[in-house]
Design an enzyme around this catalytic site. Structure first.
Site, PDB file in Angstrom:
ATOM      1  CG  ASN A 224      -0.300  -0.031   2.528  1.00  0.00           C
ATOM      2  OD1 ASN A 224       0.749   0.600   2.736  1.00  0.00           O
ATOM      3  ND2 ASN A 224      -0.892  -0.743   3.480  1.00  0.00           N
ATOM      4  CD  GLU A 227       2.355  -2.322   3.372  1.00  0.00           C
ATOM      5  OE1 GLU A 227       1.697  -2.927   4.247  1.00  0.00           O
ATOM      6  OE2 GLU A 227       2.339  -2.646   2.175  1.00  0.00           O
ATOM      7  CG  ASP A 296      -4.711 -10.040   3.853  1.00  0.00           C
ATOM      8  OD1 ASP A 296      -3.475  -9.972   3.744  1.00  0.00           O
ATOM      9  OD2 ASP A 296      -5.321  -9.840   4.922  1.00  0.00           O
TER      10      ASP A 296
END
Length: 353
Positions: A224, A227, A296
């Site tokens: 994302n 990050e 996920d």
């Protein structure tokens, strides 16, 4: 003479055929995925607000219900299974209530659990969320309590995981690494395993160690934006130039075929080797109900699409649609292959009308 078909396209890209996307999603059921990562138990404690405590300025909740669902790498595995793939999870859980619950959950769904290593004294990572509300109101999260392992995994356990991984990859189409920082996955382990099977889609979702996998044989990653910012010690915000600088630098440094950056309400940014960048608008509403575990879902949809031979751009659109669906569900949720196909086919039909 064969009649030609005008292909409907996905919003934001004139080069993606929605009918082709549906064809790739149809093939998900033929794929075998090894999921290497940290299984986490997501526990939800629901209660109704009774009153304010006399002991401290805190709410007293009258307990109503407890739910425990797969989180972290376990949620990734759950998403792969919901999308129709055969899933071979490789992880470590403790001999505790959370570990028992996760094993029981997947056993009921007939998942192959031969790669799940139970370790005495190990704490299964557990995130307990307390949700409170008045009668007839939507519960809101008021507190989260995390239980985490206090020691690293023993070398003997890491060695056992490596042996299991090498064995499972012999019959896998995709290796998905879900690294939540609890020690099951490591760059060295992934490198050793992929070096023996070089033609393999290997995808990565790493919460804290994205840059550490630069030489691990990863072919695609799905961080994302936060990050990516942490990796480059910067702030992106609305600065598309900075986003593209970080994306291209990560793509090159990690020697990836593609990098898919999720950006919340700003959609996604796809980077392909050597330097292509494509911005994809958010699919559906920008008012998410719950983003828990959405990464996920994106990892699962993107990985499976690549495993069917979809281009990174096609895979990104599939992942974008799946992500848009899952954030409209409460809690740690999944998107089924049927749901994903229904949306893609509906949009293809509408575009072609």
């Amino acid at each position: 003479m064969k009649r030609s078909r005008v292909a409907p396209t996905a919003a934001g890209s004139s080069s993606v055929d929605l009918v082709a996307l549906a064809d790739h999603v149809e093939q998900f059921a033929n794929k075998t995925v090894v999921v290497l990562g940290d299984f986490v138990a997501d526990e939800f404690q629901f209660g109704e607000i009774s009153r304010v405590s006399r002991e401290a300025p805190v709410l007293i909740l009258r307990h109503r219900e407890t739910q425990l669902v797969p989180g972290g790498g376990a949620n990734a595995a759950n998403n792969f299974a919901a999308l129709g793939a055969k899933v071979l999870p490789i992880t470590v859980v403790g001999h505790d209530a959370a570990g028992d619950a996760l094993v029981g959950y997947f056993r009921e769904r007939r998942m192959d659990l031969s790669g799940v290593v139970r370790v005495k004294g190990h704490t299964t990572p557990t995130k307990t969320r307390f949700l409170a509300g008045w009668a007839h109101t939507v519960a809101q999260q008021v507190l989260r309590v995390d239980r985490e392992p206090e020691t690293e995994l023993p070398a003997s356990v890491r060695g056992k995981i490596g042996g299991i991984l090498r064995g499972k990859l012999r019959r896998a189409d995709v290796l998905a690494v879900s690294d939540y920082g609890f020690g099951v996955a490591s760059p060295e382990l992934v490198h050793d395993a992929t070096a023996k099977k070089k033609v393999l889609v290997t995808t990565l979702d790493s919460r804290y160690g994205l840059g550490l996998y630069a030489k691990a044989g990863i072919t695609a990653a799905t961080p994302n934006e936060a990050e990516l910012e942490a990796l480059h010690h910067t702030s992106i915000g609305r600065d598309v130039t900075e986003l593209e600088r970080c994306g291209r630098a990560t793509l090159a440094a990690m020697k990836l075929d593609s990098l898919l950056v999720t950006r919340g309400r700003d959609g996604m940014a796809l980077f392909e080797a050597p330097a292509r960048a494509v911005h994809i608008p958010i699919h559906g509403s920008n008012s998410a109900v719950d983003v828990t575990g959405a990464g996920d879902t994106v990892l699962a949809a993107y990985s499976l699409a690549l495993g069917t031979g979809a281009s990174p751009l096609e895979a990104a659109h599939i992942a974008n649609i799946a992500g848009g669906l899952v954030v409209m569900k409460r809690g740690t949720a999944t998107v089924s292959r049927a749901e994903l196909l229904a949306v893609i086919r509906a949009e293809a039909s509408g575009a072609g009308a």
